[in-house]
Design a protein around this motif. Sequence first.
Motif, PDB file in Angstrom:
ATOM      1  N   SER A   1     -14.209   7.022 -29.533  1.00  0.00           N
ATOM      2  CA  SER A   1     -13.251   6.089 -28.961  1.00  0.00           C
ATOM      3  C   SER A   1     -13.820   4.685 -28.986  1.00  0.00           C
ATOM      4  N   HIS A   2     -12.917   3.711 -29.148  1.00  0.00           N
ATOM      5  CA  HIS A   2     -13.329   2.321 -29.006  1.00  0.00           C
ATOM      6  C   HIS A   2     -13.202   1.877 -27.565  1.00  0.00           C
ATOM      7  N   LYS A   3     -12.643   2.759 -26.720  1.00  0.00           N
ATOM      8  CA  LYS A   3     -12.536   2.405 -25.299  1.00  0.00           C
ATOM      9  C   LYS A   3     -13.790   2.917 -24.605  1.00  0.00           C
ATOM     10  N   LEU A   4     -14.722   2.018 -24.423  1.00  0.00           N
ATOM     11  CA  LEU A   4     -16.047   2.436 -23.979  1.00  0.00           C
ATOM     12  C   LEU A   4     -16.044   2.920 -22.530  1.00  0.00           C
ATOM     13  N   GLU A   5     -15.051   2.516 -21.747  1.00  0.00           N
ATOM     14  CA  GLU A   5     -14.980   3.033 -20.366  1.00  0.00           C
ATOM     15  C   GLU A   5     -14.754   4.550 -20.410  1.00  0.00           C
ATOM     16  N   GLU A   6     -13.954   4.991 -21.406  1.00  0.00           N
ATOM     17  CA  GLU A   6     -13.714   6.437 -21.530  1.00  0.00           C
ATOM     18  C   GLU A   6     -15.007   7.151 -21.897  1.00  0.00           C
ATOM     19  N   ILE A   7     -15.764   6.586 -22.811  1.00  0.00           N
ATOM     20  CA  ILE A   7     -17.051   7.175 -23.213  1.00  0.00           C
ATOM     21  C   ILE A   7     -17.942   7.279 -21.984  1.00  0.00           C
ATOM     22  N   LYS A   8     -17.969   6.208 -21.208  1.00  0.00           N
ATOM     23  CA  LYS A   8     -18.804   6.159 -20.004  1.00  0.00           C
ATOM     24  C   LYS A   8     -18.374   7.275 -19.038  1.00  0.00           C
ATOM     25  N   GLU A   9     -17.072   7.503 -18.962  1.00  0.00           N
ATOM     26  CA  GLU A   9     -16.570   8.480 -17.996  1.00  0.00           C
ATOM     27  C   GLU A   9     -16.829   9.918 -18.446  1.00  0.00           C
TER      28      GLU A   9
ATOM     29  N   GLY B   1     -20.501  11.185 -27.051  1.00  0.00           N
ATOM     30  CA  GLY B   1     -19.676  10.059 -27.474  1.00  0.00           C
ATOM     31  C   GLY B   1     -20.221   9.539 -28.790  1.00  0.00           C
ATOM     32  N   LEU B   2     -19.345   9.399 -29.798  1.00  0.00           N
ATOM     33  CA  LEU B   2     -19.788   8.865 -31.092  1.00  0.00           C
ATOM     34  C   LEU B   2     -19.192   7.466 -31.230  1.00  0.00           C
ATOM     35  N   CYS B   3     -20.063   6.458 -31.249  1.00  0.00           N
ATOM     36  CA  CYS B   3     -19.589   5.072 -31.220  1.00  0.00           C
ATOM     37  C   CYS B   3     -20.038   4.314 -32.450  1.00  0.00           C
ATOM     38  N   GLY B   4     -19.255   3.323 -32.813  1.00  0.00           N
ATOM     39  CA  GLY B   4     -19.598   2.467 -33.949  1.00  0.00           C
ATOM     40  C   GLY B   4     -18.386   1.627 -34.298  1.00  0.00           C
ATOM     41  N   GLU B   5     -18.646   0.522 -35.007  1.00  0.00           N
ATOM     42  CA  GLU B   5     -17.552  -0.378 -35.367  1.00  0.00           C
ATOM     43  C   GLU B   5     -16.603   0.285 -36.368  1.00  0.00           C
ATOM     44  N   ASN B   6     -15.483  -0.382 -36.635  1.00  0.00           N
ATOM     45  CA  ASN B   6     -14.549   0.112 -37.647  1.00  0.00           C
ATOM     46  C   ASN B   6     -15.265   0.230 -38.976  1.00  0.00           C
ATOM     47  N   GLY B   7     -15.118   1.382 -39.592  1.00  0.00           N
ATOM     48  CA  GLY B   7     -15.748   1.569 -40.900  1.00  0.00           C
ATOM     49  C   GLY B   7     -17.203   1.995 -40.809  1.00  0.00           C
ATOM     50  N   ALA B   8     -17.714   2.231 -39.610  1.00  0.00           N
ATOM     51  CA  ALA B   8     -19.116   2.627 -39.457  1.00  0.00           C
ATOM     52  C   ALA B   8     -19.370   3.998 -40.072  1.00  0.00           C
ATOM     53  N   GLY B   9     -18.339   4.859 -40.060  1.00  0.00           N
ATOM     54  CA  GLY B   9     -18.491   6.181 -40.662  1.00  0.00           C
ATOM     55  C   GLY B   9     -18.227   7.323 -39.694  1.00  0.00           C
ATOM     56  N   LYS B  10     -17.643   7.040 -38.540  1.00  0.00           N
ATOM     57  CA  LYS B  10     -17.423   8.073 -37.516  1.00  0.00           C
ATOM     58  C   LYS B  10     -16.489   9.170 -38.020  1.00  0.00           C
ATOM     59  N   SER B  11     -15.310   8.761 -38.516  1.00  0.00           N
ATOM     60  CA  SER B  11     -14.345   9.768 -38.979  1.00  0.00           C
ATOM     61  C   SER B  11     -14.912  10.542 -40.171  1.00  0.00           C
ATOM     62  N   THR B  12     -15.594   9.839 -41.063  1.00  0.00           N
ATOM     63  CA  THR B  12     -16.173  10.505 -42.234  1.00  0.00           C
ATOM     64  C   THR B  12     -17.181  11.567 -41.796  1.00  0.00           C
TER      65      THR B  12
ATOM     66  N   ASP C   1     -10.996  12.504 -32.370  1.00  0.00           N
ATOM     67  CA  ASP C   1     -11.178  11.216 -33.047  1.00  0.00           C
ATOM     68  C   ASP C   1     -10.147  10.226 -32.524  1.00  0.00           C
ATOM     69  N   GLU C   2     -10.568   9.356 -31.664  1.00  0.00           N
ATOM     70  CA  GLU C   2      -9.690   8.367 -31.018  1.00  0.00           C
ATOM     71  C   GLU C   2      -8.423   8.995 -30.449  1.00  0.00           C
ATOM     72  N   PRO C   3      -8.579   9.936 -29.527  1.00  0.00           N
ATOM     73  CA  PRO C   3      -7.403  10.647 -29.039  1.00  0.00           C
ATOM     74  C   PRO C   3      -6.507   9.813 -28.143  1.00  0.00           C
ATOM     75  N   THR C   4      -6.998   8.730 -27.577  1.00  0.00           N
ATOM     76  CA  THR C   4      -6.174   8.042 -26.578  1.00  0.00           C
ATOM     77  C   THR C   4      -5.564   6.752 -27.085  1.00  0.00           C
TER      78      THR C   4
ATOM     79  N   LEU D   1     -27.385   4.181 -20.355  1.00  0.00           N
ATOM     80  CA  LEU D   1     -26.676   3.130 -21.081  1.00  0.00           C
ATOM     81  C   LEU D   1     -25.552   2.520 -20.248  1.00  0.00           C
ATOM     82  N   ALA D   2     -25.529   1.197 -20.175  1.00  0.00           N
ATOM     83  CA  ALA D   2     -24.356   0.511 -19.624  1.00  0.00           C
ATOM     84  C   ALA D   2     -23.485   0.109 -20.824  1.00  0.00           C
ATOM     85  N   ILE D   3     -22.214  -0.216 -20.563  1.00  0.00           N
ATOM     86  CA  ILE D   3     -21.316  -0.557 -21.674  1.00  0.00           C
ATOM     87  C   ILE D   3     -21.878  -1.682 -22.563  1.00  0.00           C
ATOM     88  N   PRO D   4     -22.428  -2.767 -21.981  1.00  0.00           N
ATOM     89  CA  PRO D   4     -22.990  -3.810 -22.864  1.00  0.00           C
ATOM     90  C   PRO D   4     -24.114  -3.295 -23.766  1.00  0.00           C
ATOM     91  N   ASP D   5     -24.862  -2.278 -23.298  1.00  0.00           N
ATOM     92  CA  ASP D   5     -25.907  -1.702 -24.165  1.00  0.00           C
ATOM     93  C   ASP D   5     -25.269  -1.017 -25.369  1.00  0.00           C
TER      94      ASP D   5
END
Length: 512
Positions: free
Chosen positions: A202-210, A35-46, A170-173, A232-236
């Motif tokens: 994904s910004h949907k962290l439940e999906e990342i968790k799953e 799972g590749l996570c980060g805020e908008n503009g963090a650089g994931k798509s790049t 890249d954010e498929p859902t 890691l829990a979602i808040p982490d």
Amino acid sequence: MSDYLLEMQGITKSFSGVKALDGIDLRVRSGECVGLCGENGAGKSTMMKVLSAVYPYGTWGGTILWEGQELRAGSIRETEAAGIVIIHQELMLVPQLTVAENIFLGREPRTKSGLIDFDRMNIDAQKLLSDLRMGHINVMLPVSHYAGGEQQLIEIAKALSKNAKLLILDEPTSSLTKSETAILLRLVKDLKSRGTACVYISHKLEEIKEIADSVTVIRDGRFVGEAPIAQLAIPDIIRMMVGRDMSNLFPREPHPIGDVVLQAIGITCLDIDNPTRKRVNNVSFSLRQGEILGIAGLVGAGRTELVSAIFGAYPGQHSGELRLEGKTLRIRSPREAVRHGICMVPEDRKLHGIVPGLGVGHNITLSVLDDFTQSGLIDENREFSTIGTAIDRLRIKTASPLLAIANLSGGNQQKAVISKMLEPKPRVLILDEPTRGVDVGAKYEIYKLMFALVKEGMSIIMVFSELPEVLGISDRVLVIGEGELRGDFINDETLTQERILTAAITPLRQAA
Ligand SMILES: Nc1ncnc2c1ncn2[C@@H]1O[C@H](COP(=O)(O)OP(=O)(O)OP(=O)(O)O)[C@@H](O)[C@H]1O
Ligand SMILES: [Mg+2]
């Protein structure tokens, strides 16, 4: 030999001098989902465009090791041949071509005489989709026949037909329904069990968790950390993404609610292709000053049609009455709606929200350009100060207000569209799933902004993507199911996800 299928080390990438990636590491084992996570503009798509050679070797710094060897690909063709396949955040299908033509675009099966073998292509495409439990899709129809969610699944089928060793999603859902999301997650799990690795954004962290086995987090172009998902829990993950604790995801604030501002009476929308079918059936409701009215319901229930009709943007036949402060309005186009003080942020920013080649700033002021224009001249100083304020208010991450908006990260484009619709200072603001593809931190900022706006006396109608969001933000909730109004609830302690869902799926006759 290394354990890793892929090792990206110290990746750097700049756009006209501005560093988008500043030394990022990412490692993937075979058959593993990262799972590749980060805020908008963090650089994931790049980061993923570097990997797939959308940005070819030589245009970025650092090293990519693929199956233990340095990868110096000059084009997507080369990375695909190596087994790296990317599905981009913005869909890339050609709407006019059939499903089969899209799946085999650029690698069509040929007959002996060298012509495209359409029969084989259709048979192969249909078989591929059936194997993926998407047999209901007709491969001979143009892609435009299918809705966004199904198009996304077609795009995935296309990627899978390329025998990927590593699939990048890249954010498929972000445009999928709950059941389509379930199909997709099951597909990725199937693939994993067959040894295909994936990077899942994904910004949907439940999906990342799953779905993820491990998580890599980046922030502002820098590497933050990597850990197995079990630790890691979602808040982490959220804390790593935003760099601080976010205990309260929904910053609800008390605010006064006044008299009725807008009344919608008997709104009905007919299906464009089949006018005997009602997408919205006789829906009436009212909206008070300072109220946040949440519209809940399943995807496809008619929520977007309902709000588009109010904004004068529903393309098919529709009827019903709209009253603003008791006065009946005739709204035949979005332009007229804006003139009456009703603005809408549409669901699909690519289709209706932005002019991609135009700068971020000019996109924001597009709807109010007349305000800056005197005897044909634009007062640029005034325009730029307005743009500056708007960019600060929503913390839109852009190298410059002049940068073409298409270069912004997905979530930041969304923030710019919202800014654009705030400029005419509407009385009623309609938001259709404005937080789709927006990171947790930016969602919080959008909610904060909504509360600031209702405190100033604006009224908001918002179509929500998720039930916790509906309950966390709305003052009142309308529930739409199969085009009908199936519930109108005050959002107090008694309102639960179960009550909303039950209302959404219970036809009126039964409920009575
Ligand atoms: N072609 C470009 N020209 C200029 N800047 C760019 C270009 N492409 C990306 N950027 C900038 O690089 C940064 C990283 O963008 P990127 O699209 O990788 O973010 P992201 O993590 O995918 O965000 P999101 O979750 O919103 O999709 C952003 O600040 C973006 O504006
Ligand atoms: Mg992105």
